[in-house]
Design a protein around this motif. Structure first.
Motif, PDB file in Angstrom:
ATOM      1  N   GLU A   1     -13.924   6.643  -0.186  1.00 35.15           N
ATOM      2  CA  GLU A   1     -13.381   5.325  -0.528  1.00 35.15           C
ATOM      3  C   GLU A   1     -13.103   5.216  -2.028  1.00 35.15           C
TER       4      GLU A   1
ATOM      5  N   ALA B   1      -9.935   7.387  -2.824  1.00 37.35           N
ATOM      6  CA  ALA B   1      -8.701   6.761  -2.347  1.00 37.35           C
ATOM      7  C   ALA B   1      -8.279   5.627  -3.271  1.00 37.35           C
ATOM      8  N   GLN B   2      -9.258   4.825  -3.719  1.00 39.29           N
ATOM      9  CA  GLN B   2      -8.949   3.708  -4.615  1.00 39.29           C
ATOM     10  C   GLN B   2      -8.451   4.198  -5.967  1.00 39.29           C
TER      11      GLN B   2
ATOM     12  N   GLN C   1      -4.921   5.386  -5.607  1.00 41.80           N
ATOM     13  CA  GLN C   1      -4.031   4.227  -5.488  1.00 41.80           C
ATOM     14  C   GLN C   1      -3.772   3.610  -6.858  1.00 41.80           C
TER      15      GLN C   1
ATOM     16  N   SER D   1       0.050   7.015  -3.074  1.00 41.59           N
ATOM     17  CA  SER D   1      -0.172   6.312  -1.807  1.00 41.59           C
ATOM     18  C   SER D   1      -1.305   6.994  -1.046  1.00 41.59           C
TER      19      SER D   1
ATOM     20  N   LEU E   1      -5.020   6.700   1.347  1.00 39.71           N
ATOM     21  CA  LEU E   1      -5.771   5.906   2.314  1.00 39.71           C
ATOM     22  C   LEU E   1      -7.116   6.585   2.583  1.00 39.71           C
TER      23      LEU E   1
ATOM     24  N   TYR F   1     -10.393   7.561   5.144  1.00 37.91           N
ATOM     25  CA  TYR F   1     -10.675   7.765   6.565  1.00 37.91           C
ATOM     26  C   TYR F   1     -12.044   8.408   6.707  1.00 37.91           C
TER      27      TYR F   1
ATOM     28  N   THR G   1      -9.210   0.218  11.913  1.00 40.41           N
ATOM     29  CA  THR G   1      -8.785   0.642  10.571  1.00 40.41           C
ATOM     30  C   THR G   1      -8.478   2.134  10.552  1.00 40.41           C
TER      31      THR G   1
ATOM     32  N   HIS H   1      -4.800   3.707   9.716  1.00 42.21           N
ATOM     33  CA  HIS H   1      -4.588   4.663   8.630  1.00 42.21           C
ATOM     34  C   HIS H   1      -4.028   5.990   9.167  1.00 42.21           C
TER      35      HIS H   1
ATOM     36  N   ARG I   1      -0.365   5.502   9.975  1.00 40.51           N
ATOM     37  CA  ARG I   1       0.464   5.494   8.769  1.00 40.51           C
ATOM     38  C   ARG I   1       0.668   6.910   8.246  1.00 40.51           C
TER      39      ARG I   1
ATOM     40  N   ILE J   1       2.083  10.036   2.327  1.00 41.06           N
ATOM     41  CA  ILE J   1       0.737   9.466   2.348  1.00 41.06           C
ATOM     42  C   ILE J   1      -0.289  10.569   2.095  1.00 41.06           C
TER      43      ILE J   1
ATOM     44  N   MET K   1      -4.200  11.333   2.588  1.00 44.07           N
ATOM     45  CA  MET K   1      -5.380  10.859   3.305  1.00 44.07           C
ATOM     46  C   MET K   1      -6.629  11.441   2.654  1.00 44.07           C
TER      47      MET K   1
END
Length: 619
Positions: A250, A253-254, A257, A262, A264, A266, A274, A278, A281, A288, A290
């Motif tokens: 997490e 990913a932030q 971003q 881009s 996300l 997981y 959620t 993800h 997408r 993207i 991941m």
């Protein structure tokens, strides 16, 4: 043209089988069992899909495909529908009414391939369905995908796979084909035993993925290193970043971003809706990234993943190979990148040592970890090391980091001997245990409060390694841990806290005596700076001329609309390579679309006129 060749061409749009596909397909059509080891992107699915179609045409009924992931079932069934093949799945996403409808279609012979999870296959209701089909002579074959899940030695063991031995015991004479992208000799033997495939013919393809470039860097600031890697080499491209913990997923990913990538998250701790959103997408959108734990990945069919990155080291080479293999499934250039450091070694060894498993199992896991550590520390060709682990001989690839930029090597034998001597003397002098930082301070002769407090500045090894940098000594530590010449010892403090400390092992003796040489790559002071690269044209279209590029862009836009209408990833409609081939040919008539790879009869009928219209838009 053989029946199998005809199916390959008319249904899937390909003129020729690749590698061992033809031999596997013929063997299974004839009723033989098979164990297939084929790298990701090598075309494993066709090895059971073509026999399933042929055997149904021969009146032998439905093929049952055991698949571990719901998302994979959905996409593969969607792809088969697009190709005009009757396919369905039974899983928890279906309502009771939908399940009944599938079961009715199954009994009436309307389905060629049925996908089901291993958990469902062993329920009384499902076995009852299979029993009735078997008695009617309408079970054509069983395909067991991701077969390494049956093995305790594999990197993704799933106990429910063990129960699949019922297929051999209950449905004698129905051919079985077990497929996996990775299994060493130990795992392979376990698959054979657990699935009772002793009589099966084994088809082992080359494990080489020449389109993937392997790069392993010394971990300094993994987040910053990853950010530079993506922005300088894969800006705007799809990728997967693997992390050990959910929190790390997490946070990373932030961070990505925040710097305009881009990304996300997981992991298994996220709500199911959620995770599904993800994943959808990632599969349906372009570019993207991941960030994920290993909860994400197996069975992901997205062909245009351009990189897979590890910011934490996996547990073994099988896991590393499986995860990196998700890059470049389309055969186009892709990148496997990993940042690796001393803490990775410590953490992985700790997880093995603290596991409740039996000592025999732990020993095997340590051996597998050692092989991965050796790959990370290697100064020669990465690919040779990787393939050698799976028993495959090869020559230097010319496409990994060590081949492209041969590292400077230094003899760390003297530093290793001094480091081991310091560890011994520090612990002996104090009857206490100390961390790596303190050990290196003593060896380098640093005047710290802790060194003075315990009188370690009076040890014979104090300052004996002043000529070595901390980075060099950390490299020595990694190498000694990797080779077993140094171990970890768990200590519990008076306050009840547990921590690991360095300890000599029987393997230390050869180094201390000067009988074992320790060669290491030079530690670099900082990573080379790279300039940010603008998003490049789609890799599949790089060699197209200007007019063909326009056609390719228009075809991709049209494909995206069709995919949205069908609720499928765009690559299920047509792969990028198929669109590039169409754009290059610039067809003026429907006849000129014939023979383009990936353009089967059903897709020709469904999309041929539209494809022609889109191409002519650019005229």
């Amino acid at each position: 043209m053989s029946t199998a060749q005809s199916v390959l061409q008319e249904v899937f749009g390909y003129d020729q089988f690749r590698g061992p596909q033809a031999a596997i397909v013929d063997h299974v059509i004839a009723g033989g069992d098979a164990l297939v080891l084929m790298p990701t992107g090598g075309g494993k699915s066709l090895c059971y899909q073509v026999p399933a179609i042929v055997r149904q045409q021969q009146g032998r009924g439905v093929a049952i495909v055991v698949s571990p992931l719901i998302a994979l079932m959905h996409d593969q069934v969607g792809a088969l529908h697009e190709a005009g093949v009757g396919a369905a799945f039974l899983n928890s996403t279906l309502s009771y009414e939908q399940t009944q409808e599938v079961e009715l279609r199954l009994q009436t012979g309307d389905i060629t391939l049925l996908y089901a999870a291993p958990e469902r296959l062993n329920t009384p209701r499902f076995l009852g369905l299979l029993d009735s089909l078997y008695e009617a002579g309408q079970l054509s074959l069983f395909a067991i995908d991701e077969a390494h899940c049956v093995s305790q030695w594999g990197h993704d063991f799933r106990p429910e796979y063990r129960a699949l031995s019922v297929l051999h015991e209950r449905y004698a004479g129905v051919p079985r084909i077990a497929l996996t992208a990775t299994a060493d000799a130990l795992t392979r033997a376990d698959i054979v035993e657990r699935l009772q495939l002793e009589e099966a013919q084994q088809f082992v393809s080359s494990f080489d993925r020449p389109n993937i470039r392997y790069t392993i860097v010394e971990k300094k600031d993994a987040t910053a290193q990853l950010q530079r890697f993506i922005q300088s080499e894969h800006q705007g491209e799809a990728g997967v970043v693997y992390c050990q913990s959910r929190k790390r997923v997490e946070e990373l990913a932030q961070t990505l971003q925040n710097c305009g990538i881009s990304a996300l998250p997981y992991h298994a701790g996220l709500p199911a809706d959620t995770r599904q959103h993800h994943q959808d997408r990632f599969l349906r959108e372009e570019g993207i990234v991941m960030c994920a734990t290993i909860a994400f990945g197996m069975g992901i069919d997205k062909p245009d993943v351009r990189f897979v990155a590890h910011v934490d080291m996996p547990k073994n080479i099988e896991g590393y190979y499986q995860e990196t293999g998700r890059a470049g499934r389309d055969g186009l250039p892709a990148h496997a990148w990993m940042a690796y450091g001393l803490n990775d070694v410590v953490n992985q060894r700790r997880m093995i040592d603290e596991s409740p498993a039996e000592e025999t199992f732990k020993q095997v896991m340590r051996g597998k970890l050692d092989a991965l550590l050796a790959l990370a520390e290697a100064t020669d060709c990465r690919r040779q090391r990787l393939l050698g682990y799976f028993g495959e001989d090869s020559t230097p690839c010319g496409n990994c980091d060590n081949c492209l930029h041969p590292p400077a090597v230094w003899d760390g034998t003297d530093a290793a001997r001094k480091l081991l001597s310091t560890i011994y003397r520090v612990h002996e002098a104090s009857q206490l245990t100390f961390g790596t930082g303190h050990i290196m301070d003593v060896l380098r002769g640093k005047d710290t409060e802790k060194v003075r407090q315990f009188g370690h500045d009076s040890l014979s090894t104090f300052g004996l390694g002043a000529q070595y940098s901390e980075a060099q000594l950390r490299g020595v530590l990694r190498q000694l841990l990797a080779t077993g010449a140094l171990g970890l010892h768990k200590v519990t403090s008076d306050s009840g806290h547990s921590f690991d400390t360095l300890a000599l092992t029987p393997g230390s003796r050869a180094v201390l005596r000067g009988e074992a040489q320790v060669l290491l790559r030079e530690a670099t002071a900082s990573a080379p700076k790279r300039t940010r690269k603008a998003p490049q044209a789609n890799v599949a279209a790089l060699n197209l001329g200007p007019d063909a590029q326009v056609r390719f862009i228009n075809l991709k836009a049209w494909r995206a609309e069709v995919a949205r209408e069908h609720n499928l990833p765009a690559y299920v409609i047509f792969h990028d390579a198929t669109l590039a081939a169409i754009a290059e040919r610039d067809p003026a008539s429907l006849e000129e679309l014939n023979g383009i790879p990936g353009m089967g009869a059903k897709k020709f009928d469904a999309y041929g006129a539209e494809v022609l219209r889109v191409c002519q838009m650019a005229q």
